[in-house]
Design a protein around this motif. Sequence first.
Motif, PDB file in Angstrom:
ATOM      1  N   UNK A 190      -7.294  15.604   2.524  1.00  0.00           N
ATOM      2  CA  UNK A 190      -6.806  16.278   3.963  1.00  0.00           C
ATOM      3  C   UNK A 190      -5.446  16.947   3.246  1.00  0.00           C
ATOM      4  N   UNK A 191      -4.789  16.326   2.513  1.00  0.00           N
ATOM      5  CA  UNK A 191      -3.477  16.834   1.998  1.00  0.00           C
ATOM      6  C   UNK A 191      -3.819  17.700   0.838  1.00  0.00           C
ATOM      7  N   UNK A 192      -5.054  17.780   0.441  1.00  0.00           N
ATOM      8  CA  UNK A 192      -5.391  18.833  -0.702  1.00  0.00           C
ATOM      9  C   UNK A 192      -4.604  18.385  -2.077  1.00  0.00           C
ATOM     10  N   UNK A 193      -4.432  17.132  -2.386  1.00  0.00           N
ATOM     11  CA  UNK A 193      -3.809  16.975  -3.510  1.00  0.00           C
ATOM     12  C   UNK A 193      -4.114  15.516  -3.930  1.00  0.00           C
ATOM     13  N   UNK A 194      -3.551  14.863  -4.987  1.00  0.00           N
ATOM     14  CA  UNK A 194      -3.953  13.467  -5.472  1.00  0.00           C
ATOM     15  C   UNK A 194      -2.719  12.815  -5.623  1.00  0.00           C
ATOM     16  N   UNK A 195      -1.956  12.978  -4.730  1.00  0.00           N
ATOM     17  CA  UNK A 195      -0.665  12.312  -4.606  1.00  0.00           C
ATOM     18  C   UNK A 195      -0.717  10.938  -3.876  1.00  0.00           C
ATOM     19  N   UNK A 196       0.121   9.929  -4.236  1.00  0.00           N
ATOM     20  CA  UNK A 196       0.005   8.585  -3.692  1.00  0.00           C
ATOM     21  C   UNK A 196       0.176   8.722  -2.044  1.00  0.00           C
ATOM     22  N   UNK A 197      -0.584   7.889  -1.304  1.00  0.00           N
ATOM     23  CA  UNK A 197      -0.359   7.698   0.004  1.00  0.00           C
ATOM     24  C   UNK A 197       0.286   6.533   0.298  1.00  0.00           C
ATOM     25  N   UNK A 198       1.527   6.918   1.276  1.00  0.00           N
ATOM     26  CA  UNK A 198       2.317   5.662   1.792  1.00  0.00           C
ATOM     27  C   UNK A 198       1.978   5.933   3.612  1.00  0.00           C
ATOM     28  N   UNK A 199       1.769   4.673   3.989  1.00  0.00           N
ATOM     29  CA  UNK A 199       1.813   4.467   5.508  1.00  0.00           C
ATOM     30  C   UNK A 199       2.682   3.745   6.195  1.00  0.00           C
ATOM     31  N   UNK A 200       3.265   4.148   7.033  1.00  0.00           N
ATOM     32  CA  UNK A 200       4.347   3.772   8.160  1.00  0.00           C
ATOM     33  C   UNK A 200       3.520   3.279   9.567  1.00  0.00           C
ATOM     34  N   UNK A 201       3.658   2.076   9.832  1.00  0.00           N
ATOM     35  CA  UNK A 201       2.932   1.301  10.815  1.00  0.00           C
ATOM     36  C   UNK A 201       4.102   1.248  11.740  1.00  0.00           C
ATOM     37  N   UNK A 205      -4.278   3.219  -0.124  1.00  0.00           N
ATOM     38  CA  UNK A 205      -2.900   3.241   0.217  1.00  0.00           C
ATOM     39  C   UNK A 205      -2.031   2.491  -0.886  1.00  0.00           C
ATOM     40  N   UNK A 206      -0.686   3.111  -1.309  1.00  0.00           N
ATOM     41  CA  UNK A 206      -0.061   2.732  -2.327  1.00  0.00           C
ATOM     42  C   UNK A 206       1.038   1.929  -1.543  1.00  0.00           C
ATOM     43  N   UNK A 207       1.543   2.026  -0.351  1.00  0.00           N
ATOM     44  CA  UNK A 207       2.865   1.521   0.089  1.00  0.00           C
ATOM     45  C   UNK A 207       2.714   1.252   1.641  1.00  0.00           C
ATOM     46  N   UNK A 208       3.174   0.240   2.225  1.00  0.00           N
ATOM     47  CA  UNK A 208       3.217   0.076   3.740  1.00  0.00           C
ATOM     48  C   UNK A 208       4.510  -0.123   4.142  1.00  0.00           C
ATOM     49  N   UNK A 247      -4.391  -9.603   5.823  1.00  0.00           N
ATOM     50  CA  UNK A 247      -5.676  -9.385   5.027  1.00  0.00           C
ATOM     51  C   UNK A 247      -5.964  -7.989   5.121  1.00  0.00           C
ATOM     52  N   UNK A 248      -5.717  -7.369   6.104  1.00  0.00           N
ATOM     53  CA  UNK A 248      -6.153  -6.066   6.157  1.00  0.00           C
ATOM     54  C   UNK A 248      -5.261  -5.166   5.069  1.00  0.00           C
ATOM     55  N   UNK A 249      -3.781  -5.325   5.027  1.00  0.00           N
ATOM     56  CA  UNK A 249      -2.862  -4.749   4.166  1.00  0.00           C
ATOM     57  C   UNK A 249      -3.526  -4.963   2.666  1.00  0.00           C
ATOM     58  N   UNK A 250      -3.885  -5.996   2.493  1.00  0.00           N
ATOM     59  CA  UNK A 250      -4.506  -6.572   1.255  1.00  0.00           C
ATOM     60  C   UNK A 250      -5.723  -5.631   0.897  1.00  0.00           C
ATOM     61  N   UNK A 251      -6.475  -5.408   1.737  1.00  0.00           N
ATOM     62  CA  UNK A 251      -7.759  -4.667   1.656  1.00  0.00           C
ATOM     63  C   UNK A 251      -7.294  -3.037   1.168  1.00  0.00           C
ATOM     64  N   UNK A 252      -6.465  -2.646   2.023  1.00  0.00           N
ATOM     65  CA  UNK A 252      -6.293  -1.155   1.852  1.00  0.00           C
ATOM     66  C   UNK A 252      -5.377  -0.831   0.753  1.00  0.00           C
ATOM     67  N   UNK A 263      -3.804  -2.152  -6.311  1.00  0.00           N
ATOM     68  CA  UNK A 263      -3.523  -3.530  -6.873  1.00  0.00           C
ATOM     69  C   UNK A 263      -1.969  -3.765  -6.945  1.00  0.00           C
ATOM     70  N   UNK A 264      -1.187  -2.518  -7.016  1.00  0.00           N
ATOM     71  CA  UNK A 264       0.102  -2.549  -7.450  1.00  0.00           C
ATOM     72  C   UNK A 264       0.999  -2.262  -6.189  1.00  0.00           C
ATOM     73  N   UNK A 265       0.266  -2.080  -5.068  1.00  0.00           N
ATOM     74  CA  UNK A 265       1.040  -1.647  -3.829  1.00  0.00           C
ATOM     75  C   UNK A 265       1.982  -2.573  -3.242  1.00  0.00           C
ATOM     76  N   UNK A 266       2.845  -2.328  -2.290  1.00  0.00           N
ATOM     77  CA  UNK A 266       3.617  -3.150  -1.706  1.00  0.00           C
ATOM     78  C   UNK A 266       3.877  -2.962  -0.262  1.00  0.00           C
ATOM     79  N   UNK A 267       4.378  -4.051   0.522  1.00  0.00           N
ATOM     80  CA  UNK A 267       4.803  -3.807   1.939  1.00  0.00           C
ATOM     81  C   UNK A 267       6.367  -4.005   1.943  1.00  0.00           C
ATOM     82  N   UNK A 268       6.922  -2.850   2.491  1.00  0.00           N
ATOM     83  CA  UNK A 268       8.386  -2.893   2.543  1.00  0.00           C
ATOM     84  C   UNK A 268       8.738  -3.199   4.140  1.00  0.00           C
ATOM     85  N   UNK A 269       9.397  -4.092   4.229  1.00  0.00           N
ATOM     86  CA  UNK A 269       9.767  -4.468   5.906  1.00  0.00           C
ATOM     87  C   UNK A 269      11.284  -4.482   6.083  1.00  0.00           C
ATOM     88  N   UNK A 270      11.500  -3.987   6.919  1.00  0.00           N
ATOM     89  CA  UNK A 270      13.034  -3.822   7.828  1.00  0.00           C
ATOM     90  C   UNK A 270      13.041  -4.292   9.089  1.00  0.00           C
TER      91      UNK A 270
END
Length: 212
Positions: free
Chosen positions: A34-45, A109-112, A137-142, A145-152
């Motif tokens: 969709x983004x037409x590139x191979x860049x990392x994907x970060x997700x904000x919930x 996804x690389x970061x949430x 469990x869902x975050x771990x799935x998507x 391996x080196x992805x992380x969760x950032x919480x504020x």
Amino acid sequence: MRLRNKPWADDFIKENHHITELSPLSYKGSWRDLFQNQQAIHLEIGTGKGQFIANMAKQHPDINFIGMERVKNVIVGAIKKVDEAGVRNVRLINENAQDLRDLFAENEVEQIYLNFSDPWPKNRHEKRRLTFHTFLEQYEHILSSNGEIVLKTDNRNFYEYSLVSFSQYGMELEEVTLDLHAMGDPLNVMTEYEEKFLNKGQPIYRCRAQFR
């Protein structure tokens, strides 16, 4: 505070299909197409009014950002912010984080980011907290391996609950901060809520956690 209904929200979302993806389920496993590139994907919930994701996209043009917001009356504000920012590396989706595995493939996804999530303070609502183990469990799935969760958050109880939840799940806490703005992090991008609470002298808590 009850949100004012915006009867034009549906049409506005459809008109801005270049920002809001109307068929997100169809992109599971192929968001980079969709983004037409191979860049990392970060997700904000819980994107809210979009200040964070719009400014993050400006600061990091080499990252693809996806913002999830379930409330139509709120996501229209995020659409406007992203449009005003003139960034091309953001897509917004009007979805609920009930099961992220329907939207994202394994390791996609690389970061949430969990920014000022609803703390759901009553015990009977624990399962709704975005750091409850069923969400982890869902975050771990998507996450990769080196992805992380950032919480504020500004809510001390929710922060402490989340730290315990991460630890009990076996996650590694990379950062635990009880006063984010005392750190003077030059790369920190504030949300609308963050600015509001900071102006009131409320400390902002942040943590970063990874799955082992």
